[in-house]
Design a protein around this motif. Structure first.
Motif, PDB file in Angstrom:
ATOM      1  N   GLU A  86       0.811  -1.223   0.000  1.00 43.12           N
ATOM      2  CA  GLU A  86       0.000   0.000   0.000  1.00 43.12           C
ATOM      3  C   GLU A  86       0.844   1.272   0.000  1.00 43.12           C
ATOM      4  OE1 GLU A  86      -2.625  -0.300   3.314  1.00 43.12           O
ATOM      5  OE2 GLU A  86      -3.656  -2.065   2.539  1.00 43.12           O
ATOM      6  N   VAL A  87       1.780   1.334  -0.935  1.00 47.75           N
ATOM      7  CA  VAL A  87       2.538   2.572  -1.144  1.00 47.75           C
ATOM      8  C   VAL A  87       2.580   2.859  -2.634  1.00 47.75           C
ATOM      9  CG1 VAL A  87       4.005   2.285   0.897  1.00 47.75           C
ATOM     10  CG2 VAL A  87       4.778   1.383  -1.319  1.00 47.75           C
ATOM     11  N   ASN A  88       3.086   4.047  -2.995  1.00 44.87           N
ATOM     12  CA  ASN A  88       3.291   4.408  -4.390  1.00 44.87           C
ATOM     13  C   ASN A  88       4.479   3.620  -4.939  1.00 44.87           C
ATOM     14  OD1 ASN A  88       4.677   6.244  -6.552  1.00 44.87           O
ATOM     15  ND2 ASN A  88       2.593   7.016  -6.399  1.00 44.87           N
TER      16      ASN A  88
ATOM     17  N   ASP B 106      -3.528  13.891   3.107  1.00 44.24           N
ATOM     18  CA  ASP B 106      -2.790  12.772   3.696  1.00 44.24           C
ATOM     19  C   ASP B 106      -3.262  11.426   3.170  1.00 44.24           C
ATOM     20  OD1 ASP B 106      -2.392  14.190   7.064  1.00 44.24           O
ATOM     21  OD2 ASP B 106      -1.541  14.690   5.096  1.00 44.24           O
ATOM     22  N   ALA B 107      -4.570  11.306   2.954  1.00 46.77           N
ATOM     23  CA  ALA B 107      -5.132   9.996   2.598  1.00 46.77           C
ATOM     24  C   ALA B 107      -4.620   9.485   1.254  1.00 46.77           C
ATOM     25  CB  ALA B 107      -6.656  10.080   2.566  1.00 46.77           C
ATOM     26  N   THR B 108      -4.163  10.375   0.392  1.00 49.87           N
ATOM     27  CA  THR B 108      -3.734   9.958  -0.949  1.00 49.87           C
ATOM     28  C   THR B 108      -2.227   9.739  -1.033  1.00 49.87           C
ATOM     29  OG1 THR B 108      -3.461  12.243  -1.665  1.00 49.87           O
ATOM     30  CG2 THR B 108      -5.621  11.244  -2.019  1.00 49.87           C
ATOM     31  N   LEU B 109      -1.521   9.949   0.064  1.00 50.26           N
ATOM     32  CA  LEU B 109      -0.062   9.848   0.045  1.00 50.26           C
ATOM     33  C   LEU B 109       0.409   8.682   0.894  1.00 50.26           C
ATOM     34  CD1 LEU B 109       0.827  13.618   0.587  1.00 50.26           C
ATOM     35  CD2 LEU B 109       0.613  12.403  -1.582  1.00 50.26           C
ATOM     36  N   ASP B 110       1.530   8.093   0.479  1.00 52.36           N
ATOM     37  CA  ASP B 110       2.144   7.101   1.368  1.00 52.36           C
ATOM     38  C   ASP B 110       3.109   7.844   2.307  1.00 52.36           C
ATOM     39  OD1 ASP B 110       4.394   5.836  -1.250  1.00 52.36           O
ATOM     40  OD2 ASP B 110       4.538   7.623   0.019  1.00 52.36           O
ATOM     41  N   GLU B 111       3.770   7.110   3.180  1.00 50.33           N
ATOM     42  CA  GLU B 111       4.566   7.768   4.218  1.00 50.33           C
ATOM     43  C   GLU B 111       5.720   8.579   3.635  1.00 50.33           C
ATOM     44  OE1 GLU B 111       5.697   4.154   6.424  1.00 50.33           O
ATOM     45  OE2 GLU B 111       7.714   4.492   5.646  1.00 50.33           O
ATOM     46  N   ARG B 112       6.331   8.079   2.559  1.00 51.76           N
ATOM     47  CA  ARG B 112       7.454   8.813   1.967  1.00 51.76           C
ATOM     48  C   ARG B 112       6.973  10.135   1.361  1.00 51.76           C
ATOM     49  NH1 ARG B 112       9.338   9.943  -2.927  1.00 51.76           N
ATOM     50  NH2 ARG B 112       7.581   8.806  -3.836  1.00 51.76           N
ATOM     51  N   GLN B 113       5.857  10.073   0.613  1.00 53.25           N
ATOM     52  CA  GLN B 113       5.334  11.282   0.000  1.00 53.25           C
ATOM     53  C   GLN B 113       4.877  12.286   1.061  1.00 53.25           C
ATOM     54  OE1 GLN B 113       2.414   9.174  -2.371  1.00 53.25           O
ATOM     55  NE2 GLN B 113       3.494   9.667  -4.258  1.00 53.25           N
ATOM     56  N   GLU B 114       4.310  11.760   2.132  1.00 51.34           N
ATOM     57  CA  GLU B 114       3.837  12.647   3.196  1.00 51.34           C
ATOM     58  C   GLU B 114       5.024  13.352   3.858  1.00 51.34           C
ATOM     59  OE1 GLU B 114       1.017  10.718   5.742  1.00 51.34           O
ATOM     60  OE2 GLU B 114       1.246  12.232   7.300  1.00 51.34           O
ATOM     61  N   GLU B 115       6.092  12.613   4.084  1.00 49.04           N
ATOM     62  CA  GLU B 115       7.281  13.216   4.693  1.00 49.04           C
ATOM     63  C   GLU B 115       7.883  14.257   3.756  1.00 49.04           C
ATOM     64  OE1 GLU B 115      10.072  10.411   6.369  1.00 49.04           O
ATOM     65  OE2 GLU B 115      11.719  11.700   5.768  1.00 49.04           O
ATOM     66  N   LEU B 116       7.919  13.945   2.477  1.00 52.53           N
ATOM     67  CA  LEU B 116       8.458  14.879   1.489  1.00 52.53           C
ATOM     68  C   LEU B 116       7.616  16.148   1.442  1.00 52.53           C
ATOM     69  CD1 LEU B 116      10.812  14.778  -0.565  1.00 52.53           C
ATOM     70  CD2 LEU B 116       9.161  14.030  -2.260  1.00 52.53           C
ATOM     71  N   ARG B 117       6.304  15.970   1.443  1.00 48.28           N
ATOM     72  CA  ARG B 117       5.400  17.123   1.404  1.00 48.28           C
ATOM     73  C   ARG B 117       5.576  17.981   2.647  1.00 48.28           C
ATOM     74  NH1 ARG B 117      -0.586  16.138   2.995  1.00 48.28           N
ATOM     75  NH2 ARG B 117       0.624  15.967   4.899  1.00 48.28           N
ATOM     76  N   ASN B 118       5.660  17.348   3.807  1.00 44.42           N
ATOM     77  CA  ASN B 118       5.806  18.112   5.044  1.00 44.42           C
ATOM     78  C   ASN B 118       7.142  18.859   5.072  1.00 44.42           C
ATOM     79  OD1 ASN B 118       3.349  17.076   5.784  1.00 44.42           O
ATOM     80  ND2 ASN B 118       4.188  15.524   7.161  1.00 44.42           N
ATOM     81  N   ARG B 119       8.183  18.217   4.560  1.00 42.11           N
ATOM     82  CA  ARG B 119       9.492  18.881   4.528  1.00 42.11           C
ATOM     83  C   ARG B 119       9.458  20.075   3.568  1.00 42.11           C
ATOM     84  NH1 ARG B 119      14.596  16.187   2.352  1.00 42.11           N
ATOM     85  NH2 ARG B 119      13.265  14.365   2.337  1.00 42.11           N
ATOM     86  N   ALA B 120       8.770  19.902   2.445  1.00 41.74           N
ATOM     87  CA  ALA B 120       8.660  21.007   1.475  1.00 41.74           C
ATOM     88  C   ALA B 120       7.920  22.193   2.100  1.00 41.74           C
ATOM     89  CB  ALA B 120       7.936  20.530   0.213  1.00 41.74           C
TER      90      ALA B 120
END
Lengths: 102, 345
Positions: A41-43, B107-121
């Protein structure tokens, strides 16, 4: 025992990435990045980042990978360079010491 | 499609209000539409050009330069303001494709890596914006000159500020994210769109600047016309007075262009030549300019001791996008007391 922080003080990824066998395990099971990504469940781009060591997963994500591959987490990730699994499995065993007579 | 419609409206709006813009605007509008269409067709999962870090960073640099043009450019009352605004829209479309809109995703459309990247941005953007706002406050109170500049650049500068306020997280994310992987297997067709998008986007961005630069070295074209000599029966003179009509346009540039006219009557009676009409200061007015500003620098009419008429109309042309460049244009008419045209134009 020295603790290893998951992030540095700035909240960025640590300079030392974890070593992993994700690409090997994925190839052994004939999984594409998209299939593995759907399973945990990840990209699918995240799979690529994990394989390249550009991203260290959370504990939850590591457990999901462990469940999908059916191997323990320490068989997937390591803080030190990983040796080939064949070498790990077929490493010559040390003979067991003989029990001394009483 | 609403973005494409907005681009079309911005391009055609001056035409609706009766501003003559010429063929260049129509061609550039077509180029902009083509670029916007191709960008929208680019695969949403780019492993191609838009997925590469250096391409994304180049996009961010160009977008930042566009914001600086809006902030510092004195093009408010000119059609040239359309160009940086159109570029702003196109670059944001490209940036959205390149980052998959992670910066604004929930948040619901992102995985943990994307969420971390978005928050850092967002964290980095907040800090950069704080520095920028502090600089604006300092500029606003430093000296009367800086306060004047801030007030003068406020309309377009506010547009640049809005771009940074809402677009900075995407720009930061595009800068810091590593190269993306190419999609597995499929999407050969998607690669075709991606391969075409970068050259088209580069052409759309570069065209106004290249044409602005070309203005400074392209030759000046003139189209002189001289009417037949006529006898002026109404002139109060003992000797017959002859007059002649002179007409010319001096133009320079392609797309980014300017034109100055001359329409005058000159007469002579064998003792001296003089300007009958069209050689006054009020006649030295440029008729047309596209993405350029024209300033009359000289408009003089003199008669020398030997009766020769000298008329000089000189103008300085500056491209609106590159106002530090200047090109001189000149139209001259020299006619002696016997009607011999020594120089025209």
């Amino acid at each position: 025992m020295r603790s290893v922080p998951t992030t540095d003080r700035r909240g960025a990824q640590p300079d030392r990435s974890l070593y992993n066998r994700i690409a090997v395990l994925r190839a052994e099971r004939g999984l594409s990045r998209q299939q593995l990504a759907d399973a945990i469940e990840v990209n699918y781009q995240t799979i690529g980042y994990l394989e390249r060591g550009d991203y260290n997963p959370s504990l939850e994500l590591a457990f999901r990978l462990s469940e999908v591959f059916g191997v323990p987490i320490e068989a997937i990730f390591s803080r030190r360079p990983l040796r080939p699994m064949s070498e790990e499995l077929y490493r010559p065993q040390r003979p067991e010491p003989r029990a001394r007579p009483a | 499609m609403w973005l494409v419609a907005a681009v079309v409206a911005l391009i055609l709006l001056p035409a609706v209000f009766g501003i003559a813009l010429g063929w260049f605007i129509a061609a550039y509008a077509a180029l902009v539409l083509a670029t916007a269409t191709v960008l929208r067709q680019v695969n949403r999962e780019p492993g191609s050009w838009l997925g590469r870090r250096w391409v994304r960073r180049a996009l961010v640099v160009v977008l930042g330069a566009d914001c600086l043009v809006l902030l510092f450019g004195g093009v408010w009352f000119s059609t040239a303001v359309l160009v940086p605004i159109v570029l702003l829209i196109l670059l944001n479309i490209a940036l959205g494709r390149a980052t998959q809109r992670v910066a604004t995703a929930p948040d619901a459309t992102l995985d943990e890596r994307q969420e971390e990247l978005r928050n850092r941005a967002h964290l980095v953007s907040y800090r950069l914006l704080a520095i920028g706002l502090t600089l604006i406050v300092i500029i606003g109170v430093a000296t009367p000159q800086t306060r004047w500049w801030l007030t003068h650049s406020l309309p377009l500068g506010f547009l640049g500020f809005l771009q940074l306020l809402f677009g900075l997280p995407a720009m930061v994310l595009a800068w810091i994210e590593s190269d993306r992987l190419a999609p597995e297997g499929e999407q050969k067709v998607g690669d075709v769109w991606a391969a075409a998008s970068l050259p088209l986007l580069g052409l759309t961005i570069a065209t106004p600047f290249v044409l602005s630069l070309a203005l400074t070295f392209l030759p000046v074209h003139t189209s002189p016309w001289m009417g037949p000599t006529r006898v002026d029966y109404l002139a109060a003179s003992n000797s017959p007075v002859h007059c002649r009509e002179f007409f010319t346009h001096a133009s320079v540039g392609i797309g980014v262009e300017a034109e100055i006219p001359l329409h005058a009557w000159a007469c002579w009676d064998g003792r001296h030549a003089y300007g009958a009409s069209g050689m006054n200061r009020s006649d030295c007015m440029p008729t047309q300019s596209v993405f350029a500003t024209v300033t009359t620098t000289r408009c003089t009419r003199t008669t020398s001791a030997d009766g020769t008429l000298h008329f000089t109309y000189r103008a300085a042309v500056r491209p609106a996008l590159l106002p530090f460049l200047v090109r001189e244009m000149e139209v001259r008419l020299v006619i002696d007391r016997n009607g011999h045209v020594e120089r025209f134009p």
